[in-house]
Write an enzyme that holds these catalytic residues in place. Structure first.
Site, PDB file in Angstrom:
ATOM      1  N   LEU A  46      -2.935   2.251  10.897  1.00 42.41           N
ATOM      2  CA  LEU A  46      -2.248   0.980  11.124  1.00 42.41           C
ATOM      3  C   LEU A  46      -0.781   1.301  11.393  1.00 42.41           C
ATOM      4  CD1 LEU A  46      -3.040  -2.023  11.088  1.00 42.41           C
ATOM      5  CD2 LEU A  46      -2.346  -2.106   8.693  1.00 42.41           C
ATOM      6  N   ASP A  47      -0.252   0.815  12.525  1.00 42.96           N
ATOM      7  CA  ASP A  47       1.133   1.107  12.899  1.00 42.96           C
ATOM      8  C   ASP A  47       2.104   0.703  11.794  1.00 42.96           C
ATOM      9  OD1 ASP A  47       0.274   2.014  15.342  1.00 42.96           O
ATOM     10  OD2 ASP A  47       0.791   0.189  16.436  1.00 42.96           O
ATOM     11  N   PRO A  48       3.232   1.423  11.662  1.00 38.80           N
ATOM     12  CA  PRO A  48       4.236   1.052  10.653  1.00 38.80           C
ATOM     13  C   PRO A  48       4.693  -0.398  10.762  1.00 38.80           C
ATOM     14  CG  PRO A  48       4.729   3.222  11.527  1.00 38.80           C
ATOM     15  CD  PRO A  48       3.601   2.674  12.360  1.00 38.80           C
TER      16      PRO A  48
END
Length: 319
Positions: A46-48
């Site tokens: 999951l992207d930051p």
């Protein structure tokens, strides 16, 4: 003599509600450190800049990670019309602008084009490998690479709301490998404008949803901004948030086995089921069953394959 692994033997899933500006690897490291767990991994990066469901597997649960990764994922996201960015999200620099703002009718008219199996070109800033290097590393170095389109599956896609003319909120249920940033980019192009993702939240991964999710602050009992020290660790508190290993396979067939059958499976030997048991397990499916979870009174025993009447272990759980 085998070297003893450091840490505790922790088994189960932590369904983390990842906060904004924390990377998936960092989140796993923090939780593994807090739990003093020997082994941990996650099911789906999951992207930051995204929030939401990040399932973290500990110990024997890591053997079920591939099954969770193959499951459908649900995202709620916001498209910001009129601005294209280098990263296709709000982190990048604006590279193109458009005055076009689509109406609800226009948006809903194009959405069916993006349901089912479609071709999608990953964003330049993505983890796709290009000649052994990640596309995002090449993009950061200023290189523009031609990424090949891939087939992705979008089960559902709907417009949730339009808070104002610049924004539209969507919800999508997608298969493995789908990029929401690319989806927003392509929807905008179909509408004759440009856009980027200004907010992104994952609300489900396979069998795990928001109703099971906990934040880091809930797990640790301490504010996120506090620098944790070993004195803050609370193993009993942490273990209380774990979901059983077998819940990762909620959508797969299960077979309850007796003690002597469990012993055979754990030793790598198959067990022969009487025809009614095998028939009930197949529930109308013909031929081989590739994934069956064998369980006894204590919990998970083995991942198995049912071939004819024989339940053959493929992965054994050791608690």
């Amino acid at each position: 003599m085998a070297r003893r692994k450091k840490g505790r033997k922790v088994h189960g899933w932590l369904i983390l509600d990842k906060s904004y500006d924390v990377g998936s690897t960092e989140a796993v490291s923090r939780m593994r450190w807090f739990a003093e767990a020997q082994k941990a991994g996650h099911a789906g990066t999951l992207d930051p800049l995204a929030t939401g469901i990040l399932p973290i597997a500990f110990g024997e649960a890591t053997k079920t990670v591939p099954f969770v990764q193959e499951g459908l994922k649900t995202y709620r996201f916001t498209a910001r019309w009129g601005l294209r960015t280098s990263t296709d999200d709000r982190e990048g620099e604006v590279t193109e602008e458009s005055a076009k703002r689509p109406s609800r009718e226009e948006i809903e008219a194009v959405l069916p084009r993006f349901e089912g199996e479609i071709e999608q070109v990953p964003p330049q800033f993505s983890a796709v490998l290009v000649d052994g290097e990640r596309a995002y590393d090449l993009a950061r170095d200023g290189e523009k690479v031609e990424l090949k389109p891939r087939i992705v599956d979008i089960e559902e896609l709907r417009l949730v709301e339009q808070p104002d003319e610049d924004h539209a909120v969507f919800e999508a249920v997608v298969g493995k490998g789908t990029y929401v940033r690319a989806l927003v980019r392509d929807i905008a192009e179909a509408l004759g404008t440009v856009a980027h993702v200004s907010a992104l939240r994952r609300t489900r991964v396979g069998p795990f949803g928001e109703e099971q999710a906990v934040t880091m602050e809930e797990v640790t009992g301490q504010p996120d901004e506090l620098r944790l020290t070993p004195e803050h660790r609370d193993h009993e508190r942490f273990d209380g948030f774990l979901v059983p290993v077998g819940e990762a396979l909620a959508d797969y067939p299960k077979e309850k086995v007796a003690g002597f059958e469990a012993d055979r499976l754990r030793s790598g030997q198959g067990i022969v089921l009487i025809p009614p048991r095998a028939k009930a397990l197949r529930a109308g499916e013909a031929g081989e069953l590739d994934v069956v979870l064998a369980e006894d009174d204590q919990g998970e025993v083995a991942l198995c394959r049912l071939d004819g009447l024989t339940l053959q272990p493929t992965k054994v759980f050791v608690h």
